[in-house]
Design an enzyme around this catalytic site. Structure first.
Site, PDB file in Angstrom:
ATOM      1  N   ALA A 252       0.822  -1.211   0.000  1.00 17.58           N
ATOM      2  CA  ALA A 252       0.000   0.000   0.000  1.00 17.58           C
ATOM      3  C   ALA A 252       0.855   1.260   0.000  1.00 17.58           C
ATOM      4  O   ALA A 252       2.086   1.202   0.062  1.00 17.58           O
ATOM      5  CB  ALA A 252      -0.917  -0.027   1.212  1.00 17.58           C
ATOM      6  N   HIS A 253       0.214   2.400  -0.050  1.00 21.08           N
ATOM      7  CA  HIS A 253       0.928   3.677  -0.154  1.00 21.08           C
ATOM      8  C   HIS A 253       1.814   3.937   1.071  1.00 21.08           C
ATOM      9  O   HIS A 253       1.453   3.641   2.177  1.00 21.08           O
ATOM     10  CB  HIS A 253      -0.023   4.851  -0.390  1.00 21.08           C
ATOM     11  CG  HIS A 253      -1.184   4.968   0.528  1.00 21.08           C
ATOM     12  ND1 HIS A 253      -2.137   5.954   0.389  1.00 21.08           N
ATOM     13  CD2 HIS A 253      -1.564   4.223   1.591  1.00 21.08           C
ATOM     14  CE1 HIS A 253      -3.036   5.808   1.329  1.00 21.08           C
ATOM     15  NE2 HIS A 253      -2.722   4.786   2.061  1.00 21.08           N
TER      16      HIS A 253
END
Lengths: 340, 340, 340
Positions: A252-253
């Protein structure tokens, strides 16, 4: 085909008995190694290896022409087999696999159907396959190979000697170093999953947080098929050097992954988690966001990691598999633990 | 539209009351079946089925024109409904769905934008969609359908009547039998996740083990969207006949899957695991590598399988879901089990 | 660059101290905001925000030009920082991110390599990228953006202002509302995993149930990269409005998801499960089929949901992570729970 010169060149760093090997090939000038195989199936024209001592019994019966082995194992090598003494037989075997890999006979070139922006800076000896789309101001280093249907958005930087396989995607402004491999359908640089609630009712919905960061990937990184690495929200998502990632992994980010770490298939890592160097995450592991895993941590398969790990070692969660009827009873007992 | 002739033809093997059905359509020459629906929503021009006895109550109120049912259930069929007596109503329903499936009106042909190597051997009546790329020495059997953007690398063999949907990828030298379906974005034949450590520091990194095997897929196999099947390291990855695999499944190098086995979504199977025949792996199951599951084993959802299973039956792991505040207490109790 | 007019316009609904901001920019006519950053890294030309009170300490040391904050936090704002008073600083920050997002400079147009059926109905101001394939009778609303390599099959309906990123696929007859975003490699409308056993031996195999339903997606829906949403068997798979779905999620046939629900990465939802409104499924959650989750349910990460949830609240399963050697002892204890 692997002849004696190539064999000696690839193993030069590690070979202990070069003279013995030279002597063997001098006596057998037509000998060459046609392939690699495990000890128990190797044919008389194949090379094998003994890395794990528990297969030593197989060594005594092998039909291989030659076997990579350590000095300790050499006494168990049958007389009809050429022993190739190395410190690390598994690493030596790994190095030799390259000789037998299929490499299509394609000249480095840009396929006429590839759409390459005139502002892109393409290095020397680069292959760009059919139906690729390369955006504005992209930089691609020397010796890269892009298979067909690769899409690279604007301002991406790709280092040297990278391989981007079929149907991969790299979003705008993302960067990768040298010797990076993206397997088919890998997705680098999609928007992270960032949303702010607009209010308490579903009609109000979610305000998208535009993801202003990018993905920065180091050197010698391997990213598996169908794996996603999302771009950062404000800062960047960072993948260190020598990180190897298997298939169907979600990163994920703003995740950070330290050098040399291994991430197996089906792992999910939530936003802003930070993983140290030389960690091993086995298959199906899940990490919540905003936690930190220190260096040299191993996490066994399907473990749920909900808090930071500050001490190196091996960590696990989950219950042992049992027959379903017993498991149902166990589930009742587990519930009773908190119902009393 | 399903008329009486087609209905009788499809159900021929199983139909018990052909005469009754003929008589009904003789009396109602304009009757035809416009669609399929569950008992509780079927309209008077639709056909339904009763497979599970717990829906028998719905049979008595259905508005369907006709219902597939067993001889046992026939007495409960309302008089305004045509009973279609079969031994296996669910299988009969499944067979009839084909009649109502959408099939685009496309002539078998090679789209002008498809890039097909002149050395490829393409069978009769084959459709190859827009922007497909077919490599050297590929063999594609008769009656295959490739949607758009399918990429097939060199030396792949595809049997007859296969369907390769949009954005699928098949790596070099992989093979599949007849009647195989790959759903969109399926990835067959990427390199397995094989690396040998070069040393104990992350700077030394990982030596890639070139994956010299392939994937061999049997007949009548279904592979879901975004599913990965990696090629073998030395030997091959093997998928038997009649194996059906759902979406987002990871099948690592050198896995073997026996005939008739079912693999549900989000399953991960690590390298060299061997799964028997007629097994069922429910969603989210994970298997470590190098284990063996015997025939006729069912593994319930999200079970972690860390060792071989030598006896048929059903197996499970995990804890029951509970309210999060209770679960937190349970977690403390679980920890106390080993802390005392 | 974010100037004062744009700032005031975007925050109009929520801004509490417009006069103070006007006064600041009147005094500093050349001031403008060059970017967004967290409090602890913001530069003197950047804007930051304080949403979580635990970062209040960072506010007192920030170098940001301006900070979004609540009235309560304003007294802690240093004098060199412009306070921007809003009721919901996180939402205000989220709205401002759009100003700094990269938008490639592409005119709405149909790329010459896109293959668009003459029967497709394409709205105004639509961009269709390179190598897209748009089938018969497709409808695409105004202001949609299709990146390259998007494939849309026959009879699909896409609403207005949708974004379909690179390598996405939408199967025939599927429908989506307005403001829907599909991230790269998302797969909408593959056939669900529906098969009827033909008999008890693996040679008899599986009868495919042709999937006659479609996928219907509401407005303001976000679907992540590599996520699959399968078409319904008889009825449709339904995704409500304001549903946001992360990467690598499997949504099986005939699933229904209520408005405003959040589905995190690596979640798997089996066939015909029904999820209510405003639910939150954290990463790696798995749901068996044919169950129902009521509105306003949160399910924590990696929870296995095997039965319906009828009461709002938070639910969990799994065991806490521990060191592997302890975990092995725990596993023995768990087995003893049912062996005595």
């Amino acid at each position: 085909m692997l002849d004696v010169e190539k064999l000696l060149a690839i193993l030069a760093d590690d070979l202990q008995n070069g003279d013995e090997i030279h002597a063997f090939f001098a006596k057998n000038p037509n000998a060459s190694i046609a392939g690699l195989a495990p000890l128990n199936t190797a044919q008389p024209n194949q090379l094998s290896f003994l890395a794990n001592p528990r297969y030593q019994e197989q060594l005594t019966h092998t039909n291989a022409m030659a076997v990579l082995l350590t000095t300790n194992a050499k006494p168990f090598c049958p007389t009809h087999v050429l022993p190739i003494e190395v410190k690390n037989p598994y690493l030596a075997f790994a190095k030799l696999t390259q000789v037998f890999a299929y490499t299509p006979d394609i000249l480095p070139d840009i396929h006429p159907t590839a759409i390459v922006s005139p502002t892109a800076d393409i290095g020397k000896n680069v292959q760009i396959g059919a139906y690729c789309v390369i955006g504005e101001n992209v930089v691609i280093g020397d010796n890269c190979q892009l298979s067909s249907h690769v899409v690279i958005e604007d301002f991406v930087k790709v280092g040297q000697s990278c391989q981007l396989k079929t149907h991969t995607f790299v979003g705008h402004h993302c960067e990768m170093g040298d010797f990076v491999v993206l397997h088919s359908h890998a997705s680098i640089g999609n928007d992270g999953f960032g949303y702010a609630p607009k209010g308490l009712t579903d009609e109000k919905g979610w305000q998208k947080i535009y993801q202003l960061g990018k993905v920065v990937i180091g050197n010698h990184v391997r990213i598996g098929s169908q794996t996603c690495v999302d771009r950062g929200a404000l800062g960047d998502t960072l993948i260190g050097n020598h990180v190897i990632i298997d298939n169907l992994v979600q990163i994920a980010h703003n995740v950070q992954i330290g050098d040399g770490t291994v991430i197996s298939g089906c792992v999910g890592i939530a936003g802003s988690a930070k993983i140290g160097k030389r960690c091993v995450l086995a298959g199906g592991v899940g990490l919540v966001g905003h936690i930190e895993i220190c260096d040299d941590v191993t996490i066994t398969g399907m473990t749920m990691v909900t808090k930071s790990i500050k001490q190196q070692g091996s960590y696990s969660s989950g219950t042992p598999m049992m027959q379903t009827n017993l498991w149902k009873k166990m589930a009742v007992k587990i519930k009773q633990l908190v119902k009393e």
